[in-house]
Design an enzyme around this catalytic site. Structure first.
Site, PDB file in Angstrom:
ATOM      1  N   ARG A  10       0.837  -1.212   0.000  1.00 54.53           N
ATOM      2  CA  ARG A  10       0.000   0.000   0.000  1.00 54.53           C
ATOM      3  C   ARG A  10       0.877   1.270   0.000  1.00 54.53           C
ATOM      4  O   ARG A  10       1.025   1.927  -1.010  1.00 54.53           O
ATOM      5  CB  ARG A  10      -0.951  -0.019   1.221  1.00 54.53           C
ATOM      6  N   ASP A  11       1.498   1.551   1.113  1.00 54.65           N
ATOM      7  CA  ASP A  11       2.274   2.793   1.232  1.00 54.65           C
ATOM      8  C   ASP A  11       3.415   2.819   0.218  1.00 54.65           C
ATOM      9  O   ASP A  11       3.698   3.851  -0.408  1.00 54.65           O
ATOM     10  CB  ASP A  11       2.817   2.899   2.662  1.00 54.65           C
ATOM     11  N   HIS A 205       6.812   4.720  12.266  1.00 53.32           N
ATOM     12  CA  HIS A 205       6.795   4.625  10.797  1.00 53.32           C
ATOM     13  C   HIS A 205       7.811   5.639  10.251  1.00 53.32           C
ATOM     14  O   HIS A 205       7.530   6.817  10.130  1.00 53.32           O
ATOM     15  CB  HIS A 205       5.369   4.954  10.336  1.00 53.32           C
ATOM     16  N   HIS A 207      10.685   7.047   7.466  1.00 52.55           N
ATOM     17  CA  HIS A 207      11.174   7.083   6.086  1.00 52.55           C
ATOM     18  C   HIS A 207      12.676   7.361   6.139  1.00 52.55           C
ATOM     19  O   HIS A 207      13.154   8.080   7.024  1.00 52.55           O
ATOM     20  CB  HIS A 207      10.455   8.180   5.303  1.00 52.55           C
ATOM     21  N   CYS A 238       9.341   9.453  -1.839  1.00 53.01           N
ATOM     22  CA  CYS A 238       8.818  10.536  -1.014  1.00 53.01           C
ATOM     23  C   CYS A 238       8.216  11.566  -1.951  1.00 53.01           C
ATOM     24  O   CYS A 238       8.933  12.171  -2.744  1.00 53.01           O
ATOM     25  CB  CYS A 238       9.936  11.152  -0.183  1.00 53.01           C
ATOM     26  N   ASN A 247       9.899   4.706   2.517  1.00 49.30           N
ATOM     27  CA  ASN A 247       9.824   3.965   3.781  1.00 49.30           C
ATOM     28  C   ASN A 247      11.129   3.225   4.044  1.00 49.30           C
ATOM     29  O   ASN A 247      11.783   2.734   3.125  1.00 49.30           O
ATOM     30  CB  ASN A 247       8.717   2.901   3.696  1.00 49.30           C
TER      31      ASN A 247
HETATM   32 MG    MG Z   1       5.284   5.734   4.575  1.00 52.46          MG
END
Ligand code: MG
Length: 300
Positions: A10-11, A205, A207, A238, A247
């Site tokens: 997803r992300d 979470h 990055h 990003c 991530n």
């Molecule tokens: Mg993320």
């Protein structure tokens, strides 16, 4: 034991330019399901034109449910509003993720609502989800800094976490959306957040935009945090820094934990198989230094 929440499908994919087929996404999730990862964020029930990569949410989740539904893995889906929840409920989704931010400017650009308005929108969604027996996770974006508003006061972050706690979510993922957090900032924030909310409710979470993700994670581990979001192979970019990494890579988190003698329950070679598959499909080399070294040498 460290729990890694895999957010690649997803992300990660949401921030990749090339739109993958549902077949490829499903195969990626199937491979991830064999690694020992227990939570694999699968897709997002957003309006299709807003995020083309997620336009196949219905088909993808149906396949995951029908073919992988009996595994011990949770496949949460991001839900922006009641409409998204209804779609998720209709498909038998068992876990959803809600999201907000610390910054009104960011929230406005992202979902065209202030932070307070996102909570007004999410409260009935969380209630309805819980009524239907779903597990509810939450994301806070721009926890440590916002591309528009700069550094974010810790009190603002604490308030958003508090508002999510009031919605009885099982976990709140604190997102360093633009990879701006520094180890000192993380350490100082956890001195406040851990006593206030408890480690069991908090996930982090990060990055790796500025190369600080693992150092930040180490600070979190030292503060007692045990849950980290990561994406296989460092999938994703990003959107606020062209060409920057996204991530933190699941392999990097795996290696850090391994080096500390902490178990993740994740099989490295199976994870690398999943990452290699998807990186080839998006036509990218991994941003993970550990994964590059491991692919070249086979040495952990
Ligand atoms: Mg993320």
């Amino acid at each position: 034991m460290i729990r890694i929440v895999e957010v690649g499908p997803r992300d990660g994919l949401q921030n990749e330019k090339s739109i993958l087929s549902t077949d490829d996404k499903f195969e990626f999730i199937r491979l991830l399901s064999e690694t020992g990862l227990k939570t694999i964020e699968t897709t997002s029930f957003v309006k299709a034109p807003a995020i083309p990569q997620m336009a196949d949410a219905h088909d993808l989740y149906t396949r995951v449910r029908d073919h992988l539904g009996k595994t011990e893995v949770s496949y949460p889906c991001l839900v922006p509003n009641m409409h998204g929840l209804n779609d998720a409920l209709a498909l038998g989704v068992r876990e959803i993720a809600l999201f907000s931010a610390t910054s009104d400017t960011f929230a406005k650009k992202n979902v065209n609502a202030t932070v307070a308005e996102t909570f007004d929108r999410m409260r009935p969604v969380a209630l309805e989800a819980k009524k239907n027996g779903l597990r509810v996770r939450a994301y806070v974006s721009t926890a440590y800094g916002c591309p528009y508003e700069g550094t974010i006061a810790l009190s603002k972050l604490a308030k958003v976490i508090e508002d999510f706690m009031a919605m009885d979510v099982y976990e709140i993922s604190i997102g360093d959306t633009t990879g701006i957090a520094t180890p000192k900032q993380v350490e100082e924030s956890l001195k406040v957040l851990v006593p206030q909310f408890g480690v069991s409710k908090l996930a982090m979470h990060f990055h790796d935009t500025r190369g600080m993700a693992l150092t930040n994670i180490l600070k979190c581990i030292e503060a007692g945090i045990t849950t980290f979001d990561a994406s296989a192979g460092g999938l994703g970019g990003c959107p606020y820094a062209k060409g920057a990494t996204g991530n933190v890579a699941t392999e990097d988190v795996w290696y850090l934990c391994h080096s500390l003698g902490l178990k993740t329950g994740v099989d490295l070679d199976k994870l690398v198989a999943a990452s290699s598959f998807i990186l080839k499909k998006v036509g990218k080399k991994t941003a993970s230094k550990f994964l590059r070294a491991y692919l070249n040498t086979g040495v952990v």
